[in-house]
Design a protein around this motif. Structure first.
Motif, PDB file in Angstrom:
ATOM      1  N   ALA A  21      43.147  37.237  46.297  1.00 34.18           N
ATOM      2  CA  ALA A  21      43.372  38.672  46.137  1.00 34.18           C
ATOM      3  C   ALA A  21      42.162  39.465  46.626  1.00 34.18           C
ATOM      4  O   ALA A  21      42.311  40.508  47.290  1.00 34.18           O
ATOM      5  CB  ALA A  21      43.667  38.997  44.677  1.00 34.18           C
ATOM      6  N   GLU A  37      38.889  46.281  39.543  1.00 37.82           N
ATOM      7  CA  GLU A  37      40.219  46.733  39.118  1.00 37.82           C
ATOM      8  C   GLU A  37      41.256  46.476  40.207  1.00 37.82           C
ATOM      9  O   GLU A  37      42.365  46.010  39.923  1.00 37.82           O
ATOM     10  CB  GLU A  37      40.177  48.223  38.769  1.00 37.82           C
ATOM     11  N   ALA A  38      40.894  46.774  41.460  1.00 41.06           N
ATOM     12  CA  ALA A  38      41.824  46.575  42.571  1.00 41.06           C
ATOM     13  C   ALA A  38      42.151  45.097  42.756  1.00 41.06           C
ATOM     14  O   ALA A  38      43.295  44.725  43.030  1.00 41.06           O
ATOM     15  CB  ALA A  38      41.244  47.157  43.857  1.00 41.06           C
ATOM     16  N   ALA A  40      41.971  42.708  40.394  1.00 40.00           N
ATOM     17  CA  ALA A  40      42.785  42.261  39.260  1.00 40.00           C
ATOM     18  C   ALA A  40      44.233  42.689  39.446  1.00 40.00           C
ATOM     19  O   ALA A  40      45.161  41.909  39.196  1.00 40.00           O
ATOM     20  CB  ALA A  40      42.220  42.831  37.953  1.00 40.00           C
ATOM     21  N   ASP A  41      44.423  43.919  39.897  1.00 41.71           N
ATOM     22  CA  ASP A  41      45.781  44.414  40.120  1.00 41.71           C
ATOM     23  C   ASP A  41      46.481  43.600  41.196  1.00 41.71           C
ATOM     24  O   ASP A  41      47.644  43.211  41.045  1.00 41.71           O
ATOM     25  CB  ASP A  41      45.731  45.891  40.518  1.00 41.71           C
ATOM     26  N   ARG A  42      45.771  43.290  42.278  1.00 42.10           N
ATOM     27  CA  ARG A  42      46.365  42.513  43.382  1.00 42.10           C
ATOM     28  C   ARG A  42      46.663  41.089  42.933  1.00 42.10           C
ATOM     29  O   ARG A  42      47.658  40.487  43.358  1.00 42.10           O
ATOM     30  CB  ARG A  42      45.424  42.519  44.581  1.00 42.10           C
ATOM     31  N   GLY A  44      47.423  40.227  39.938  1.00 43.86           N
ATOM     32  CA  GLY A  44      48.421  40.232  38.873  1.00 43.86           C
ATOM     33  C   GLY A  44      47.881  39.740  37.546  1.00 43.86           C
ATOM     34  O   GLY A  44      48.616  39.118  36.760  1.00 43.86           O
ATOM     35  N   SER A  46      44.828  40.652  34.184  1.00 44.84           N
ATOM     36  CA  SER A  46      44.065  41.726  33.555  1.00 44.84           C
ATOM     37  C   SER A  46      42.639  41.721  34.089  1.00 44.84           C
ATOM     38  O   SER A  46      42.150  40.701  34.603  1.00 44.84           O
ATOM     39  CB  SER A  46      44.038  41.544  32.034  1.00 44.84           C
ATOM     40  N   LYS A  47      41.964  42.873  33.956  1.00 48.77           N
ATOM     41  CA  LYS A  47      40.565  42.915  34.370  1.00 48.77           C
ATOM     42  C   LYS A  47      39.746  41.944  33.526  1.00 48.77           C
ATOM     43  O   LYS A  47      38.816  41.309  34.034  1.00 48.77           O
ATOM     44  CB  LYS A  47      40.015  44.330  34.249  1.00 48.77           C
TER      45      LYS A  47
END
Length: 199
Positions: A21, A37-38, A40-42, A44, A46-47
Motif C-alpha cells: 500500500a 493515514e493514507a 492505512a486507508d489503502r 484497509g 486501522s492506523k
C-alpha cells in the motif's frame, strides 16, 4: 506523479500488505507527501494496526527500501548459484543483477526517496548498508580495482537513469552495458591472471 500500481505479490501478511500500500501511495503522491493515514486507508487497516508494524513514516519508508534491497540480494544469490564456482562469482552476479534490472520501473520510487532524504538523510541508511556489503564483495575479487571501476560504471548508469539524466542513445547505452559485461566476464574467467598486489 503518474499513478502506478505495483504488481501484486500474492496474499501478503499485514506487514507486506502495508508495504504494498505504501508503494502505491508513493507512486501516486511521492514519498514527501505520504501519510500514515493514507497508507492505512489503502491497506484497509486501522492506523493503530499500521503503527504496530511501523511507528513512524521514516520507519515505513526505510522498510520499503529494505524490501527492495532484499529482493535484489535474492536475485543476486539466484544468479550466483547458476555461475561456475570461482572467486569472482559473487561479483559477476552483482553486476549482472544491476544490469538486468528495468530501471524504468523504479524511477519514480528512487526520485521520491531521494527527495524525501533531503529532509531525512538517515532514510537512505539501508542503501548505505547495501553498498557496504557490495564493497565487501568487490574487495574479494581477484582484481578489486577493476571490480570497483565496473561497479562505479554500473551504479553511474543506474543513477543517471533513475534521475532521468541519461545522455546516451539506446545504442550507446547498449554498447556501454556490453563493454561492462565483457570486462566482467574476462576478469571472472578461471584462467584470468590475478593482478600483482599494489605496493
Amino acid at each position: 506523479m503518474d499513478t502506478k500500481q505495483r504488481k501484486p505479490r500474492g496474499r501478503p501478511s499485514s506487514r507486506l500488505q502495508i508495504l504494498d500500500a505504501a508503494e502505491t501511495v508513493v507512486f501516486e503522491v511521492g514519498a514527501n507527501h505520504l501519510t500514515l493515514e493514507a497508507v492505512a486507508d489503502r491497506a484497509g487497516i486501522s492506523k493503530g494496526g499500521l503503527l504496530y508494524h511501523f511507528p513512524t513514516k521514516e520507519a515505513l519508508l526505510q522498510a520499503m527500501l529494505r524490501r527492495f534491497i532484499e529482493e535484489h540480494h535474492a536475485r543476486r544469490n539466484e544468479l550466483c548459484a547458476r555461475l561456475p564456482c570461482t572467486p569472482d562469482a559473487q561479483f559477476r552476479a552483482l553486476i549482472a543483477t544491476k544490469l538486468e534490472k528495468d530501471i524504468g520501473d523504479d524511477c519514480q520510487m528512487a526520485q521520491s526517496m531521494l527527495a524525501a532524504s533531503a529532509e531525512s538523510p538517515q532514510l537512505l541508511d539501508p542503501v548505505r548498508e547495501a553498498h557496504d556489503c557490495e564493497n565487501a564483495i568487490l574487495r574479494q575479487a581477484r582484481d578489486p580495482d577493476l571490480a570497483r571501476l565496473l561497479w562505479l560504471a554500473t551504479e553511474g548508469l543506474m543513477v543517471t537513469e533513475m534521475l532521468a539524466m541519461n545522455p546516451f542513445s539506446a545504442a550507446e547505452r547498449a554498447s556501454v552495458i556490453s563493454l561492462i559485461e565483457r570486462l566482467a566476464d574476462t576478469m571472472c574467467r578461471p584462467d584470468s591472471p590475478t593482478p600483482p598486489p599494489q605496493q
